[in-house]
Design a protein around this motif. Structure first.
Motif, PDB file in Angstrom:
ATOM      1  N   GLN A 139       0.828  -1.206   0.000  1.00 48.80           N
ATOM      2  CA  GLN A 139       0.000   0.000   0.000  1.00 48.80           C
ATOM      3  C   GLN A 139       0.864   1.258   0.000  1.00 48.80           C
ATOM      4  O   GLN A 139       0.568   2.228  -0.717  1.00 48.80           O
ATOM      5  CB  GLN A 139      -0.919   0.005   1.216  1.00 48.80           C
ATOM      6  N   LEU A 140       1.914   1.267   0.808  1.00 56.16           N
ATOM      7  CA  LEU A 140       2.777   2.446   0.870  1.00 56.16           C
ATOM      8  C   LEU A 140       3.483   2.677  -0.465  1.00 56.16           C
ATOM      9  O   LEU A 140       3.589   3.820  -0.932  1.00 56.16           O
ATOM     10  CB  LEU A 140       3.799   2.289   2.001  1.00 56.16           C
ATOM     11  N   ALA A 141       3.950   1.609  -1.067  1.00 53.31           N
ATOM     12  CA  ALA A 141       4.590   1.755  -2.378  1.00 53.31           C
ATOM     13  C   ALA A 141       3.592   2.256  -3.415  1.00 53.31           C
ATOM     14  O   ALA A 141       3.918   3.108  -4.253  1.00 53.31           O
ATOM     15  CB  ALA A 141       5.188   0.417  -2.807  1.00 53.31           C
ATOM     16  N   ALA A 142       2.356   1.748  -3.360  1.00 61.12           N
ATOM     17  CA  ALA A 142       1.334   2.158  -4.326  1.00 61.12           C
ATOM     18  C   ALA A 142       0.913   3.609  -4.116  1.00 61.12           C
ATOM     19  O   ALA A 142       0.669   4.343  -5.087  1.00 61.12           O
ATOM     20  CB  ALA A 142       0.126   1.227  -4.226  1.00 61.12           C
ATOM     21  N   LEU A 143       0.806   4.043  -2.866  1.00 57.78           N
ATOM     22  CA  LEU A 143       0.457   5.439  -2.591  1.00 57.78           C
ATOM     23  C   LEU A 143       1.467   6.394  -3.218  1.00 57.78           C
ATOM     24  O   LEU A 143       1.093   7.428  -3.793  1.00 57.78           O
ATOM     25  CB  LEU A 143       0.388   5.682  -1.086  1.00 57.78           C
ATOM     26  N   LYS A 144       2.737   6.049  -3.124  1.00 57.50           N
ATOM     27  CA  LYS A 144       3.765   6.913  -3.698  1.00 57.50           C
ATOM     28  C   LYS A 144       3.622   7.003  -5.208  1.00 57.50           C
ATOM     29  O   LYS A 144       3.898   8.059  -5.808  1.00 57.50           O
ATOM     30  CB  LYS A 144       5.148   6.402  -3.302  1.00 57.50           C
ATOM     31  N   GLU A 145       3.185   5.922  -5.836  1.00 58.84           N
ATOM     32  CA  GLU A 145       2.940   5.956  -7.272  1.00 58.84           C
ATOM     33  C   GLU A 145       1.777   6.897  -7.595  1.00 58.84           C
ATOM     34  O   GLU A 145       1.850   7.714  -8.513  1.00 58.84           O
ATOM     35  CB  GLU A 145       2.631   4.548  -7.786  1.00 58.84           C
ATOM     36  N   ILE A 146       0.695   6.782  -6.834  1.00 57.22           N
ATOM     37  CA  ILE A 146      -0.494   7.618  -7.089  1.00 57.22           C
ATOM     38  C   ILE A 146      -0.175   9.090  -6.868  1.00 57.22           C
ATOM     39  O   ILE A 146      -0.566   9.958  -7.653  1.00 57.22           O
ATOM     40  CB  ILE A 146      -1.667   7.172  -6.188  1.00 57.22           C
ATOM     41  N   TRP A 147       0.522   9.392  -5.775  1.00 56.94           N
ATOM     42  CA  TRP A 147       0.837  10.791  -5.457  1.00 56.94           C
ATOM     43  C   TRP A 147       1.868  11.394  -6.402  1.00 56.94           C
ATOM     44  O   TRP A 147       1.874  12.589  -6.655  1.00 56.94           O
ATOM     45  CB  TRP A 147       1.369  10.891  -4.028  1.00 56.94           C
ATOM     46  N   LYS A 149       2.723  10.386  -9.693  1.00 55.97           N
ATOM     47  CA  LYS A 149       2.585  10.268 -11.146  1.00 55.97           C
ATOM     48  C   LYS A 149       1.188  10.693 -11.597  1.00 55.97           C
ATOM     49  O   LYS A 149       0.199  10.413 -10.918  1.00 55.97           O
ATOM     50  CB  LYS A 149       2.846   8.830 -11.591  1.00 55.97           C
ATOM     51  N   ASP A 150       1.121  11.329 -12.748  1.00 50.23           N
ATOM     52  CA  ASP A 150      -0.178  11.686 -13.305  1.00 50.23           C
ATOM     53  C   ASP A 150      -0.968  10.444 -13.688  1.00 50.23           C
ATOM     54  O   ASP A 150      -2.189  10.394 -13.519  1.00 50.23           O
ATOM     55  CB  ASP A 150      -0.008  12.584 -14.534  1.00 50.23           C
ATOM     56  N   GLU A 151      -0.274   9.448 -14.192  1.00 50.02           N
ATOM     57  CA  GLU A 151      -0.914   8.191 -14.556  1.00 50.02           C
ATOM     58  C   GLU A 151      -0.200   7.075 -13.809  1.00 50.02           C
ATOM     59  O   GLU A 151       0.944   6.740 -14.112  1.00 50.02           O
ATOM     60  CB  GLU A 151      -0.838   7.957 -16.071  1.00 50.02           C
ATOM     61  N   ALA A 152      -0.863   6.531 -12.792  1.00 50.39           N
ATOM     62  CA  ALA A 152      -0.223   5.580 -11.883  1.00 50.39           C
ATOM     63  C   ALA A 152      -0.825   4.192 -12.026  1.00 50.39           C
ATOM     64  O   ALA A 152      -2.020   4.032 -12.271  1.00 50.39           O
ATOM     65  CB  ALA A 152      -0.380   6.050 -10.437  1.00 50.39           C
ATOM     66  N   GLU A 153       0.023   3.187 -11.851  1.00 49.19           N
ATOM     67  CA  GLU A 153      -0.452   1.810 -11.791  1.00 49.19           C
ATOM     68  C   GLU A 153       0.415   1.040 -10.818  1.00 49.19           C
ATOM     69  O   GLU A 153       1.545   1.430 -10.515  1.00 49.19           O
ATOM     70  CB  GLU A 153      -0.430   1.145 -13.165  1.00 49.19           C
ATOM     71  N   PHE A 154      -0.136  -0.069 -10.320  1.00 46.42           N
ATOM     72  CA  PHE A 154       0.610  -0.892  -9.370  1.00 46.42           C
ATOM     73  C   PHE A 154       0.132  -2.333  -9.493  1.00 46.42           C
ATOM     74  O   PHE A 154      -1.074  -2.586  -9.571  1.00 46.42           O
ATOM     75  CB  PHE A 154       0.396  -0.409  -7.926  1.00 46.42           C
ATOM     76  N   GLY A 156       0.892  -5.766  -7.507  1.00 43.52           N
ATOM     77  CA  GLY A 156       1.517  -6.562  -6.468  1.00 43.52           C
ATOM     78  C   GLY A 156       0.647  -7.746  -6.108  1.00 43.52           C
ATOM     79  O   GLY A 156      -0.394  -7.989  -6.721  1.00 43.52           O
ATOM     80  N   GLU A 157       1.053  -8.456  -5.076  1.00 44.79           N
ATOM     81  CA  GLU A 157       0.285  -9.619  -4.630  1.00 44.79           C
ATOM     82  C   GLU A 157      -0.997  -9.193  -3.918  1.00 44.79           C
ATOM     83  O   GLU A 157      -2.038  -9.852  -4.039  1.00 44.79           O
ATOM     84  CB  GLU A 157       1.137 -10.476  -3.689  1.00 44.79           C
ATOM     85  N   HIS A 158      -0.948  -8.089  -3.183  1.00 42.43           N
ATOM     86  CA  HIS A 158      -2.087  -7.645  -2.384  1.00 42.43           C
ATOM     87  C   HIS A 158      -2.757  -6.382  -2.931  1.00 42.43           C
ATOM     88  O   HIS A 158      -3.924  -6.124  -2.625  1.00 42.43           O
ATOM     89  CB  HIS A 158      -1.635  -7.389  -0.946  1.00 42.43           C
ATOM     90  N   VAL A 159      -2.021  -5.599  -3.666  1.00 43.83           N
ATOM     91  CA  VAL A 159      -2.544  -4.371  -4.271  1.00 43.83           C
ATOM     92  C   VAL A 159      -2.318  -4.448  -5.772  1.00 43.83           C
ATOM     93  O   VAL A 159      -1.183  -4.683  -6.218  1.00 43.83           O
ATOM     94  CB  VAL A 159      -1.836  -3.117  -3.704  1.00 43.83           C
ATOM     95  N   ASP A 160      -3.385  -4.241  -6.533  1.00 44.50           N
ATOM     96  CA  ASP A 160      -3.255  -4.382  -7.980  1.00 44.50           C
ATOM     97  C   ASP A 160      -4.257  -3.472  -8.683  1.00 44.50           C
ATOM     98  O   ASP A 160      -5.459  -3.565  -8.439  1.00 44.50           O
ATOM     99  CB  ASP A 160      -3.493  -5.840  -8.389  1.00 44.50           C
ATOM    100  N   PHE A 161      -3.755  -2.546  -9.480  1.00 42.36           N
ATOM    101  CA  PHE A 161      -4.660  -1.734 -10.285  1.00 42.36           C
ATOM    102  C   PHE A 161      -3.939  -1.279 -11.553  1.00 42.36           C
ATOM    103  O   PHE A 161      -2.739  -1.024 -11.556  1.00 42.36           O
ATOM    104  CB  PHE A 161      -5.215  -0.534  -9.506  1.00 42.36           C
ATOM    105  N   ASP A 162      -4.705  -1.198 -12.624  1.00 40.02           N
ATOM    106  CA  ASP A 162      -4.218  -0.705 -13.901  1.00 40.02           C
ATOM    107  C   ASP A 162      -4.111   0.817 -13.850  1.00 40.02           C
ATOM    108  O   ASP A 162      -4.535   1.442 -12.875  1.00 40.02           O
ATOM    109  CB  ASP A 162      -5.151  -1.162 -15.018  1.00 40.02           C
ATOM    110  N   PRO A 163      -3.553   1.459 -14.884  1.00 39.92           N
ATOM    111  CA  PRO A 163      -3.318   2.905 -14.845  1.00 39.92           C
ATOM    112  C   PRO A 163      -4.555   3.721 -14.463  1.00 39.92           C
ATOM    113  O   PRO A 163      -5.652   3.481 -14.966  1.00 39.92           O
ATOM    114  CB  PRO A 163      -2.862   3.213 -16.270  1.00 39.92           C
ATOM    115  N   ILE A 164      -4.337   4.662 -13.555  1.00 35.75           N
ATOM    116  CA  ILE A 164      -5.428   5.532 -13.078  1.00 35.75           C
ATOM    117  C   ILE A 164      -4.956   6.975 -13.047  1.00 35.75           C
ATOM    118  O   ILE A 164      -3.760   7.269 -13.005  1.00 35.75           O
ATOM    119  CB  ILE A 164      -5.901   5.138 -11.657  1.00 35.75           C
ATOM    120  N   PHE A 165      -5.927   7.894 -13.069  1.00 43.04           N
ATOM    121  CA  PHE A 165      -5.684   9.312 -12.816  1.00 43.04           C
ATOM    122  C   PHE A 165      -6.278   9.636 -11.452  1.00 43.04           C
ATOM    123  O   PHE A 165      -7.399   9.230 -11.147  1.00 43.04           O
ATOM    124  CB  PHE A 165      -6.356  10.183 -13.875  1.00 43.04           C
ATOM    125  N   SER A 166      -5.528  10.358 -10.646  1.00 43.99           N
ATOM    126  CA  SER A 166      -6.041  10.743  -9.325  1.00 43.99           C
ATOM    127  C   SER A 166      -5.440  12.076  -8.920  1.00 43.99           C
ATOM    128  O   SER A 166      -4.225  12.203  -8.788  1.00 43.99           O
ATOM    129  CB  SER A 166      -5.709   9.674  -8.273  1.00 43.99           C
TER     130      SER A 166
END
Length: 276
Positions: A139-147, A149-154, A156-166
């Motif tokens: 989750q912490l690694a994924a949050l850093k991607e969302i915060w 990058k304009d277009e973030a994706e992650f 992993g084994e527990h967190v998984d999402f395709d490119p998003i805008f946020s």
């Protein structure tokens, strides 16, 4: 050493906007709030310090909403969580909540996180207590991607999402400071890999604090502030934190009605002033 306030804000105590203003007026550096989404009625998991679970655990306000109220009422006060139970939260919603609070406060948010202790509370959110540490790391690694990058994706084994805008993105760069709670081997590895600051276990002795400081330096992390959450205003306890090299102590403020809270804040402010 800096001094802040750690507390539980509930529907039975002082309002968070009034509290934030009072904390800032008395010269404290920060206000940090606890989080529990609910308390399962089964009460199977024992309270970590023993005895009955204090009433405040049942009645906590949402910390992000409460801190937003405090942010509007203050100018310089740091606003934090001690701790956010991220493993019980929707990750993408939390990314937006953190970024929104950081934006509205002008970059004054400190994001405290940990794995929590109430296993029934976790399970009610669909979280497996056995894998909560691995989940938090992702989750912490994924949050850093969302915060970051304009277009973030992650993926992993527990967190998984395709490119998003946020949006919004946080004001603090590269993101609000992440303070990791806990002293287990897993928690310290999480701190070294993902954290910007450490929330030690309450009552940690000076030798433990120095050991962790030395270990972090060996990992190349010489820049990690130590912030104690919910410390008693007791000289002997504070002296131990000074000896252990703690950077900030958030003194524990009991949850009380407004008048009693302000009087208690005066007492804590006098203690802090005597030890600056």
């Amino acid at each position: 050493m800096d001094f802040g306030i750690g507390t539980f804000v509930t529907d039975e105590g002082i309002r968070p906007d009034v509290l934030g203003r009072a904390v800032e007026e008395r010269g404290f550096t920060a206000l940090s709030l606890a989080e529990h989404s609910h308390i399962p009625a089964s009460r199977e998991t024992p309270y970590p310090t023993g005895g009955d679970l204090p009433r405040v655990y049942y009645r906590t306000l949402d910390p992000f909403l409460a801190l937003t109220a405090a942010a509007v009422a203050t100018k310089n006060l740091r606003l934090g969580t001690g701790i956010t139970l991220l493993i019980q939260r929707d990750l993408i919603h939390t990314a937006k909540e953190v970024a929104t609070l950081d934006l509205l406060s002008g970059g004054r948010f400190d994001f405290g996180v940990g794995v929590g202790w109430n296993r029934e509370e976790m399970r009610n959110h669909g979280t497996d207590p056995a894998t909560r540490g691995a989940l938090l790391n992702e989750q912490l690694a994924a949050l850093k991607e969302i915060w970051g990058k304009d277009e973030a994706e992650f993926h992993g084994e527990h967190v998984d999402f395709d490119p998003i805008f946020s949006w919004p993105k946080p004001v603090a760069k590269p993101h609000p400071p992440i303070f990791v709670g806990g002293a287990s081997k897993a928690a310290l590895n999480r701190l070294a890999a993902h954290g910007d600051g450490w929330i030690p276990t309450p009552g940690a002795p000076p030798e433990e604090l120095r050991r962790v400081r030395k270990w972090l330096a060996e990992q190349g992390r010489t820049d990690v502030p130590f912030v104690v959450w919910g410390a008693p205003a007791e000289q002997a306890v504070l002296d131990g934190y000074v000896e252990g090299g703690v950077d900030q102590v958030n003194l524990m403020l009991p949850t009380l009605p407004e008048g009693e809270t302000l009087r208690k804040l005066d007492e804590l402010a006098a203690f802090a002033q005597a030890n600056r």
